[in-house]
Design a protein around this motif. Structure first.
Motif, PDB file in Angstrom:
ATOM      1  N   ILE A 172       0.820  -1.214   0.000  1.00 37.15           N
ATOM      2  CA  ILE A 172       0.000   0.000   0.000  1.00 37.15           C
ATOM      3  C   ILE A 172       0.852   1.262   0.000  1.00 37.15           C
ATOM      4  O   ILE A 172       0.362   2.342  -0.267  1.00 37.15           O
ATOM      5  CB  ILE A 172      -0.958   0.026   1.225  1.00 37.15           C
ATOM      6  N   ALA A 173       2.149   1.099   0.313  1.00 31.96           N
ATOM      7  CA  ALA A 173       3.033   2.272   0.369  1.00 31.96           C
ATOM      8  C   ALA A 173       4.473   1.828   0.133  1.00 31.96           C
ATOM      9  O   ALA A 173       4.826   0.652   0.319  1.00 31.96           O
ATOM     10  CB  ALA A 173       2.910   2.985   1.710  1.00 31.96           C
ATOM     11  N   THR A 174       5.285   2.801  -0.283  1.00 30.38           N
ATOM     12  CA  THR A 174       6.724   2.564  -0.446  1.00 30.38           C
ATOM     13  C   THR A 174       7.474   3.675   0.265  1.00 30.38           C
ATOM     14  O   THR A 174       7.099   4.851   0.162  1.00 30.38           O
ATOM     15  CB  THR A 174       7.109   2.542  -1.943  1.00 30.38           C
ATOM     16  N   ILE A 175       8.506   3.285   0.999  1.00 26.67           N
ATOM     17  CA  ILE A 175       9.348   4.262   1.707  1.00 26.67           C
ATOM     18  C   ILE A 175      10.735   4.265   1.077  1.00 26.67           C
ATOM     19  O   ILE A 175      11.355   3.194   0.911  1.00 26.67           O
ATOM     20  CB  ILE A 175       9.434   3.920   3.209  1.00 26.67           C
ATOM     21  N   ASP A 176      11.202   5.452   0.687  1.00 30.22           N
ATOM     22  CA  ASP A 176      12.544   5.635   0.089  1.00 30.22           C
ATOM     23  C   ASP A 176      12.750   4.761  -1.144  1.00 30.22           C
ATOM     24  O   ASP A 176      13.868   4.246  -1.386  1.00 30.22           O
ATOM     25  CB  ASP A 176      13.637   5.345   1.125  1.00 30.22           C
ATOM     26  N   ASN A 177      11.702   4.559  -1.935  1.00 29.08           N
ATOM     27  CA  ASN A 177      11.765   3.808  -3.204  1.00 29.08           C
ATOM     28  C   ASN A 177      12.150   2.350  -3.058  1.00 29.08           C
ATOM     29  O   ASN A 177      12.332   1.658  -4.066  1.00 29.08           O
ATOM     30  CB  ASN A 177      12.753   4.478  -4.183  1.00 29.08           C
ATOM     31  N   GLU A 178      12.302   1.842  -1.847  1.00 27.27           N
ATOM     32  CA  GLU A 178      12.775   0.460  -1.723  1.00 27.27           C
ATOM     33  C   GLU A 178      11.967  -0.390  -0.733  1.00 27.27           C
ATOM     34  O   GLU A 178      11.746  -1.573  -0.965  1.00 27.27           O
ATOM     35  CB  GLU A 178      14.255   0.440  -1.318  1.00 27.27           C
ATOM     36  N   THR A 179      11.513   0.189   0.372  1.00 30.07           N
ATOM     37  CA  THR A 179      10.827  -0.602   1.399  1.00 30.07           C
ATOM     38  C   THR A 179       9.323  -0.576   1.175  1.00 30.07           C
ATOM     39  O   THR A 179       8.703   0.499   1.213  1.00 30.07           O
ATOM     40  CB  THR A 179      11.153  -0.052   2.802  1.00 30.07           C
ATOM     41  N   LYS A 180       8.750  -1.751   0.919  1.00 27.35           N
ATOM     42  CA  LYS A 180       7.302  -1.859   0.710  1.00 27.35           C
ATOM     43  C   LYS A 180       6.602  -2.026   2.059  1.00 27.35           C
ATOM     44  O   LYS A 180       7.106  -2.719   2.953  1.00 27.35           O
ATOM     45  CB  LYS A 180       6.981  -3.058  -0.177  1.00 27.35           C
ATOM     46  N   VAL A 181       5.454  -1.401   2.207  1.00 32.05           N
ATOM     47  CA  VAL A 181       4.678  -1.487   3.454  1.00 32.05           C
ATOM     48  C   VAL A 181       3.316  -2.102   3.150  1.00 32.05           C
ATOM     49  O   VAL A 181       2.651  -1.717   2.181  1.00 32.05           O
ATOM     50  CB  VAL A 181       4.493  -0.096   4.088  1.00 32.05           C
TER      51      VAL A 181
END
Length: 587
Positions: A172-181
């Motif tokens: 549903i979200a991505t943090i810093d283009n690498e970590t998927k949430v």
């Protein structure tokens, strides 16, 4: 996956060798049945494993597969209204797969991977987030908004955020283009979830039970114990707290209790309408059922599963109450596993670490500032039932609990035998939150509330001393003032403290109504004393018709509680009339 080999089976305890790469509290799969187990002791390459399923038919030589992960719960939408076993396996899914009795080795997902939830983001691309920040919400039930949080330990910039319907395992979200949430996250049950700061609990947990709210209140974020012998009403008290306490989420852990009691919870809770929301109570409840016929090892894990789920909702900023019924059964599971491990026993066979394990559980309560950048507050109130054999609270589990908790609601078999419920003994019970709660009551309910409570408690204590005299030489040997005192304390006991959990009106009593009722009972005593001083006969005071209305004031509905003020006025009128009529005693 590393494979070990079983060398010993002792009931739920399995010992395997060749486990040198495994760690304490790792989850393992035992034998080709793939039974769920957890490593609880390591000696060299030998691991002692407590198995959460029946071990019949397993023997030396069978394989053990390590997963390399600790026992964890899945946290995400789908927790509310669900009923899990001690290690968070959904019982309804079990029933669909294997019928009414659990078949060992059956694999089910803890949370539904198929159902789609409507995710609404609360952050946008470019926002900086840290662990614990809320990135979106899901309307899990009509009364619970599930707040999806950044997993603890993650931080960075939101580079992608979605909106719409997703399963709990879709990104549903991505943090810093690498970590998927995803909406779901995992957390080890034996590790408490972190928070920014612990706060001083200063607001009472209102329960609607007069003996608790007035005399022995517990704070939101506090701890309480309910010790009592068999049949004294521990479970009913916990049911009442689960139904009526002013918390937003309830986690009810049936730890080693009888199956019919958990059935009562399952049957009752969906039918109870939450007075605050008008919805079913189940819409804000998580049930964990590890009944007495389920494997004993899962009983030990059940309260950790419950408290971890409670911490998750606390981190959203909710006030959570967790009921553990009963911690004695949990301690018995500890004792059984300790005995099978051949550890040195402590008092009555319980392990020497009983006290520290109990403390570790209760200390996960508290009112805190949650992780995240918005400084929201959450609270967990832990209420544990204790079932001491024969009601003897000098036994180790009760004593270990009392050293930790700040509220003691001591249930009394004599009171329950007299059909006085809740059977909380007002002379033995105590609360260490009283001073803080008195300040809150004075500011929010009535400046006189604390004074009236203290006066009523003093009368009850004096009654105990007077009853000793009555038993020796009879009631008539007392002065008229002392006899009136006994009448007043009888009214406090029967008209105020006694409460019917199964009556539509009396099952719940707001603080405002408690305040009026207490004033009414104390006014009877004060005005009666005034009448005695003026020479009115004691019998005339005892036989006043208004006493029936005082006794029935508990059945006045909340919306009509102004009727209690009318009874107070009528009481004063009747007393004044008695004085005027001159029921004068002989000089």
């Amino acid at each position: 996956m590393k494979v070990g080999k079983i060398v010993k089976v002792s009931g739920p305890l399995v010992v395997a060798e060749g486990m040198d790469e495994a760690n304490m509290y790792d989850v393992v799969e035992v034998s080709d049945f793939k039974l769920v187990g957890e490593i609880i002791e390591m000696r060299g390459d030998r691991a002692s494993i407590q198995v959460y399923e029946e071990t019949t038919g397993i023997g030396p030589g069978d394989p053990v597969y390590t997963t390399g992960e600790p026992l964890s719960v899945e946290l995400g939408p789908g927790l509310i209204e669900a009923m899990f076993d001690g290690i968070q396996r959904p019982l309804e899914e079990f029933r669909k797969k294997s019928g009414d009795f659990m078949t060992r080795g059956t694999k089910v997902e803890n949370l539904d991977r198929i159902k789609k939830w409507d995710f609404k983001p609360t952050v946008k691309v470019g926002d900086k987030v840290i662990g614990g920040d809320i990135i979106g919400t899901v309307q899990e039930t009509p009364i619970v908004v599930h707040k999806v949080m950044v997993p603890i330990g993650l931080s960075g910039e939101i580079t992608d955020i979605k909106s719409g319907e997703f399963t709990i395992v879709e990104d549903i979200a991505t943090i810093d283009n690498e970590t998927k949430v995803q909406m779901m996250q995992k957390w080890p049950v034996r590790k408490s979830r972190p928070y920014k700061q612990k706060l001083d609990p200063s607001v009472p947990l209102l329960t609607g039970q007069r003996v608790i709210d007035t005399f022995f209140p517990v704070a939101k974020g506090g701890t309480a114990a309910i010790p009592g012998p068999f049949g004294s009403g521990k479970t009913v008290v916990q049911h009442q707290l689960a139904k009526w306490a002013d918390t937003e989420i309830v986690v009810y852990v049936g730890c080693g209790e009888r199956g019919n009691e958990m059935t009562d919870v399952l049957m009752e809770f969906p039918e109870i309408i939450d007075p605050a929301t008008g919805e079913s109570l189940m819409k804000r409840t998580v049930l964990i059922a590890n009944t007495s016929n389920m494997p004993v090892a899962a009983r030990e894990a059940s309260i950790y599963t419950g408290i971890t789920i409670a911490e998750y909702f606390r981190d959203m900023g909710y006030s959570v109450a967790i009921m553990a019924d009963s911690t004695s059964r949990w301690a018995e599971a500890l004792r059984e596993m300790s005995g099978r491990l051949e550890e040195m026993p402590g008092d009555e066979g319980y392990p020497a670490y009983l006290g520290s394990r109990a403390a570790a559980f209760y200390e996960r309560s508290g009112k805190v500032i949650c992780n995240g950048s918005d400084d929201r507050e959450g609270a967990i109130t832990v209420i544990g039932a204790v079932s001491p054999p024969g009601g003897d609270i000098s036994e180790p589990v009760s004593q270990a609990t009392l050293r930790i908790v700040k509220v003691f609601w001591g249930l009394d078999h004599t009171l329950s035998y007299k059909r006085h419920f809740p059977a909380i003994n007002w002379l033995n019970s105590y609360t260490l939150y009283q001073a803080k709660m008195d300040i809150w009551m004075a500011a929010n309910i009535d400046p006189e509330f604390a004074k009236n409570r203290a006066k009523a408690m003093n009368l009850l204590q004096e009654e105990s001393a007077l009853q000793e005299i009555v038993r020796l030489v009879g009631r008539d040997s007392l002065s008229y003032e002392d006899q009136l005192k006994l009448e007043a304390t009888k009214s406090i006991r029967e008209d105020y403290l006694q409460q019917n959990a199964f009556h539509d009106v009396d099952t719940f009593c707001s603080l405002e109504k408690q305040n009026k009722m207490l004033k009414l009972v104390l006014d009877f005593y004060d005005l009666g004393m005034k009448a005695l001083e003026k020479g009115v006969y004691l019998k005339s005071i005892e036989n006043m018709p208004i006493r029936e209305r005082i006794a029935r004031s508990k059945y006045i509905e909340e919306e009509k509680m102004g009727e209690i003020d009318i009874i107070i006025q009528d009481l004063e009128s009747e007393i004044n009339k008695l004085i005027e009529e001159g029921g004068i005693l002989d000089a």
